[in-house]
Design a protein around this motif. Structure first.
Motif, PDB file in Angstrom:
ATOM      1  N   ILE A  13       0.859  -1.181   0.000  1.00 26.88           N
ATOM      2  CA  ILE A  13       0.000   0.000   0.000  1.00 26.88           C
ATOM      3  C   ILE A  13       0.895   1.229   0.000  1.00 26.88           C
ATOM      4  CG2 ILE A  13      -1.792   1.272   1.221  1.00 26.88           C
ATOM      5  CD1 ILE A  13      -2.769  -1.344   2.385  1.00 26.88           C
ATOM      6  N   THR A  14       0.680   2.098  -0.963  1.00 26.34           N
ATOM      7  CA  THR A  14       1.476   3.326  -1.057  1.00 26.34           C
ATOM      8  C   THR A  14       1.034   4.317   0.019  1.00 26.34           C
ATOM      9  OG1 THR A  14      -0.057   4.315  -2.639  1.00 26.34           O
ATOM     10  CG2 THR A  14       1.718   2.963  -3.530  1.00 26.34           C
ATOM     11  N   SER A  15       1.800   5.399   0.126  1.00 23.12           N
ATOM     12  CA  SER A  15       1.486   6.408   1.141  1.00 23.12           C
ATOM     13  C   SER A  15       0.179   7.127   0.858  1.00 23.12           C
ATOM     14  CB  SER A  15       2.627   7.418   1.251  1.00 23.12           C
ATOM     15  OG  SER A  15       2.824   8.083   0.016  1.00 23.12           O
ATOM     16  N   ASP A  16      -0.290   7.125  -0.406  1.00 22.58           N
ATOM     17  CA  ASP A  16      -1.589   7.726  -0.733  1.00 22.58           C
ATOM     18  C   ASP A  16      -2.689   6.663  -0.806  1.00 22.58           C
ATOM     19  OD1 ASP A  16      -0.389   6.604  -2.899  1.00 22.58           O
ATOM     20  OD2 ASP A  16      -0.953   8.162  -4.326  1.00 22.58           O
ATOM     21  N   ASN A  17      -2.468   5.539  -0.093  1.00 20.56           N
ATOM     22  CA  ASN A  17      -3.496   4.508   0.109  1.00 20.56           C
ATOM     23  C   ASN A  17      -3.954   3.849  -1.190  1.00 20.56           C
ATOM     24  OD1 ASN A  17      -3.568   4.920   2.945  1.00 20.56           O
ATOM     25  ND2 ASN A  17      -4.948   6.667   2.669  1.00 20.56           N
ATOM     26  N   VAL A  18      -3.032   3.502  -2.037  1.00 26.16           N
ATOM     27  CA  VAL A  18      -3.332   2.769  -3.264  1.00 26.16           C
ATOM     28  C   VAL A  18      -2.722   1.372  -3.144  1.00 26.16           C
ATOM     29  CG1 VAL A  18      -3.052   2.663  -5.762  1.00 26.16           C
ATOM     30  CG2 VAL A  18      -3.389   4.870  -4.631  1.00 26.16           C
ATOM     31  N   LEU A  19      -3.550   0.350  -3.362  1.00 23.01           N
ATOM     32  CA  LEU A  19      -3.081  -1.031  -3.274  1.00 23.01           C
ATOM     33  C   LEU A  19      -2.434  -1.431  -4.596  1.00 23.01           C
ATOM     34  CD1 LEU A  19      -2.948  -3.728  -1.734  1.00 23.01           C
ATOM     35  CD2 LEU A  19      -5.191  -4.279  -2.721  1.00 23.01           C
ATOM     36  N   VAL A  20      -1.189  -1.895  -4.525  1.00 23.19           N
ATOM     37  CA  VAL A  20      -0.469  -2.326  -5.716  1.00 23.19           C
ATOM     38  C   VAL A  20       0.075  -3.729  -5.480  1.00 23.19           C
ATOM     39  CG1 VAL A  20       0.185   0.014  -6.403  1.00 23.19           C
ATOM     40  CG2 VAL A  20       1.704  -1.287  -4.900  1.00 23.19           C
ATOM     41  N   GLN A  21       0.292  -4.433  -6.570  1.00 26.34           N
ATOM     42  CA  GLN A  21       0.904  -5.760  -6.517  1.00 26.34           C
ATOM     43  C   GLN A  21       2.242  -5.683  -7.258  1.00 26.34           C
ATOM     44  OE1 GLN A  21      -0.856  -9.055  -8.748  1.00 26.34           O
ATOM     45  NE2 GLN A  21      -0.680 -10.336  -6.919  1.00 26.34           N
ATOM     46  N   VAL A  22       3.310  -5.980  -6.553  1.00 24.77           N
ATOM     47  CA  VAL A  22       4.658  -5.797  -7.070  1.00 24.77           C
ATOM     48  C   VAL A  22       5.282  -7.162  -7.342  1.00 24.77           C
ATOM     49  CG1 VAL A  22       6.904  -4.733  -6.673  1.00 24.77           C
ATOM     50  CG2 VAL A  22       4.847  -3.696  -5.698  1.00 24.77           C
ATOM     51  N   ASP A  23       5.803  -7.326  -8.562  1.00 20.63           N
ATOM     52  CA  ASP A  23       6.532  -8.539  -8.937  1.00 20.63           C
ATOM     53  C   ASP A  23       8.024  -8.248  -8.852  1.00 20.63           C
ATOM     54  OD1 ASP A  23       4.109  -9.714  -9.452  1.00 20.63           O
ATOM     55  OD2 ASP A  23       4.174  -9.314 -11.605  1.00 20.63           O
ATOM     56  N   THR A  24       8.744  -9.023  -8.053  1.00 20.68           N
ATOM     57  CA  THR A  24      10.168  -8.797  -7.840  1.00 20.68           C
ATOM     58  C   THR A  24      10.971 -10.053  -8.150  1.00 20.68           C
ATOM     59  OG1 THR A  24       9.996  -9.410  -5.500  1.00 20.68           O
ATOM     60  CG2 THR A  24       9.758  -7.068  -6.049  1.00 20.68           C
ATOM     61  N   SER A  25      12.237  -9.833  -8.435  1.00 24.80           N
ATOM     62  CA  SER A  25      13.167 -10.940  -8.658  1.00 24.80           C
ATOM     63  C   SER A  25      14.524 -10.529  -8.117  1.00 24.80           C
ATOM     64  CB  SER A  25      13.264 -11.288 -10.145  1.00 24.80           C
ATOM     65  OG  SER A  25      14.157 -12.371 -10.344  1.00 24.80           O
ATOM     66  N   VAL A  26      15.189 -11.462  -7.446  1.00 27.94           N
ATOM     67  CA  VAL A  26      16.468 -11.172  -6.797  1.00 27.94           C
ATOM     68  C   VAL A  26      17.501 -12.193  -7.260  1.00 27.94           C
ATOM     69  CG1 VAL A  26      17.694 -10.978  -4.600  1.00 27.94           C
ATOM     70  CG2 VAL A  26      15.344 -10.136  -4.787  1.00 27.94           C
ATOM     71  N   PHE A  27      18.710 -11.689  -7.536  1.00 30.53           N
ATOM     72  CA  PHE A  27      19.843 -12.543  -7.900  1.00 30.53           C
ATOM     73  C   PHE A  27      20.874 -12.463  -6.768  1.00 30.53           C
ATOM     74  CE2 PHE A  27      17.747 -11.343 -11.754  1.00 30.53           C
ATOM     75  CZ  PHE A  27      17.887 -12.401 -12.622  1.00 30.53           C
ATOM     76  N   TYR A  28      21.428 -13.613  -6.396  1.00 31.37           N
ATOM     77  CA  TYR A  28      22.417 -13.628  -5.315  1.00 31.37           C
ATOM     78  C   TYR A  28      23.402 -14.766  -5.544  1.00 31.37           C
ATOM     79  CZ  TYR A  28      20.184 -17.733  -3.250  1.00 31.37           C
ATOM     80  OH  TYR A  28      19.701 -19.008  -3.041  1.00 31.37           O
ATOM     81  N   ARG A  29      24.476 -14.732  -4.768  1.00 33.00           N
ATOM     82  CA  ARG A  29      25.427 -15.838  -4.772  1.00 33.00           C
ATOM     83  C   ARG A  29      26.022 -15.977  -3.376  1.00 33.00           C
ATOM     84  NH1 ARG A  29      30.701 -13.591  -8.159  1.00 33.00           N
ATOM     85  NH2 ARG A  29      31.034 -11.684  -6.937  1.00 33.00           N
ATOM     86  N   ILE A  30      26.476 -17.182  -3.084  1.00 32.01           N
ATOM     87  CA  ILE A  30      27.031 -17.485  -1.765  1.00 32.01           C
ATOM     88  C   ILE A  30      28.542 -17.239  -1.801  1.00 32.01           C
ATOM     89  CG2 ILE A  30      27.402 -19.285  -0.049  1.00 32.01           C
ATOM     90  CD1 ILE A  30      24.787 -20.549  -0.957  1.00 32.01           C
ATOM     91  N   LEU A  31      29.008 -16.382  -0.917  1.00 37.27           N
ATOM     92  CA  LEU A  31      30.438 -16.085  -0.831  1.00 37.27           C
ATOM     93  C   LEU A  31      31.123 -16.848   0.299  1.00 37.27           C
ATOM     94  CD1 LEU A  31      30.454 -12.208  -1.401  1.00 37.27           C
ATOM     95  CD2 LEU A  31      30.779 -14.039  -3.078  1.00 37.27           C
ATOM     96  N   GLU A  32      30.420 -17.006   1.411  1.00 31.47           N
ATOM     97  CA  GLU A  32      30.995 -17.690   2.580  1.00 31.47           C
ATOM     98  C   GLU A  32      30.080 -18.856   2.965  1.00 31.47           C
ATOM     99  OE1 GLU A  32      32.963 -14.641   5.414  1.00 31.47           O
ATOM    100  OE2 GLU A  32      31.212 -13.618   4.564  1.00 31.47           O
ATOM    101  N   PRO A  33      30.322 -20.029   2.418  1.00 31.24           N
ATOM    102  CA  PRO A  33      29.432 -21.172   2.674  1.00 31.24           C
ATOM    103  C   PRO A  33      29.337 -21.549   4.141  1.00 31.24           C
ATOM    104  CG  PRO A  33      30.971 -21.651   0.888  1.00 31.24           C
ATOM    105  CD  PRO A  33      31.422 -20.383   1.499  1.00 31.24           C
TER     106      PRO A  33
END
Length: 295
Positions: free
Chosen positions: A84-104
């Motif tokens: 919900i934005t600060s002006d009270n609008v409901l939105v649906q957000v599609d996100t994607s994240v890329f990561y890698r392991i540095l210290e197993p």
């Protein structure tokens, strides 16, 4: 004689067992790690070391490779969460994240389900970030929001030995009612801009017309001033001639003007009959007499 083969067979068995033991020791003590992985080694259940790519040696029977961790970059499945934005609008957000392991060693001992933990963290950060922005800002400042999400996620997963390489907002979806309201607002804004542009064009046209009239008036005034200056100069010359030569100069100017007037009348188009005053020819004679200096 029968004891000799038995001794030989017993000696060969010992050598064979020794060879097998050495082979097992070598297999257990030498570890070849692929370039895309790291091995986590434990000794009696505790972390002993982390093996990098290449040939590595461990203590057989004591050390054991417990975890084989891929260090390749990974992509989380596309996740959708409501915000919900600060002006009270409901939105649906599609996100994607890329990561890698540095210290197993941190990843395997501090977090159980890496993907689920990162997804939950991203969802919370997205909701918090969008809650501080209005809908227009979410639409126009998407890169700023992405940078904020990436930084906050990176700070959150740092203790897990993970590096967030990229975070993306794939889409921001609205419900039908909000979409229609935004479309109406957009059309109204376009109409307002068109009216403003038309008004600006009319105002500019009026300004240009006024400038043109002012320029024409300035040029007319300038022409009149030049004509007046020329007339004044001519009058000054005539006055000077009269002062130097007496009344003859004035009479000559009058006669010359009469001649010029008669010439102009004669050059007019469409005039078959020209009516001249009785003393018209005298004007030519007077002009020549005055030119010769004979009164």
């Amino acid at each position: 004689m029968n004891d000799i083969p038995a001794d030989l067979l017993g000696g060969n068995s010992v050598l064979l067992l020794l060879a097998v033991f050495l082979i097992i020791v070598v297999l257990l003590g030498v570890k070849i790690v692929p370039q895309s992985q790291k091995f986590v080694v434990e000794r009696f259940g505790r972390l002993q070391s982390v093996l990098g790519p290449g040939i590595n040696f461990i203590v057989p029977f004591l050390d054991r490779v417990r975890h084989r961790v891929s260090i390749l970059e990974r992509q989380l499945p596309t996740a959708s969460q409501d915000a919900i934005t600060s002006d009270n609008v409901l939105v649906q957000v599609d996100t994607s994240v890329f990561y890698r392991i540095l210290e197993p060693e941190k990843t395997v001992y501090r977090i159980r389900d890496v993907d689920a933990a990162i997804s939950t963290t991203v969802a919370g950060i997205v909701r918090s970030g969008i809650g501080e922005m209005e809908l227009d800002e979410v639409q126009s400042n998407r890169q700023q929001l992405i940078a904020k999400i990436k930084q906050q996620v990176a700070d959150a997963v740092d203790d897990w030995g993970i590096e967030v390489t990229r975070a993306e907002i794939l889409d921001v979806n609205l419900d039908n009612a909000t979409r229609e309201a935004m479309l109406q607002q957009l059309n109204a804004e376009r109409a307002r801009r068109a009216q403003v542009t038309e008004a600006e064009g009319k105002r500019r046209a009026v300004e240009l017309a006024a400038d043109a009239e002012l320029y024409a008036a300035e040029q007319t005034a300038k022409a009149r001033r030049i004509s007046a200056d020329a007339e004044a100069y001519a009058t000054q010359v005539v006055a000077k001639a009269i002062a130097e030569n007496g009344l003859e100069a004035a009479q000559y100017q009058v006669a010359l003007k009469q001649v010029e007037a008669l010439t102009a009348v004669g050059e007019g188009e469409g005039k078959q009959t020209i009516i001249l005053p009785a003393n018209a020819l005298d004007a030519f004679g007077d002009a020549f007499k005055l030119l010769k200096g004979k009164p």
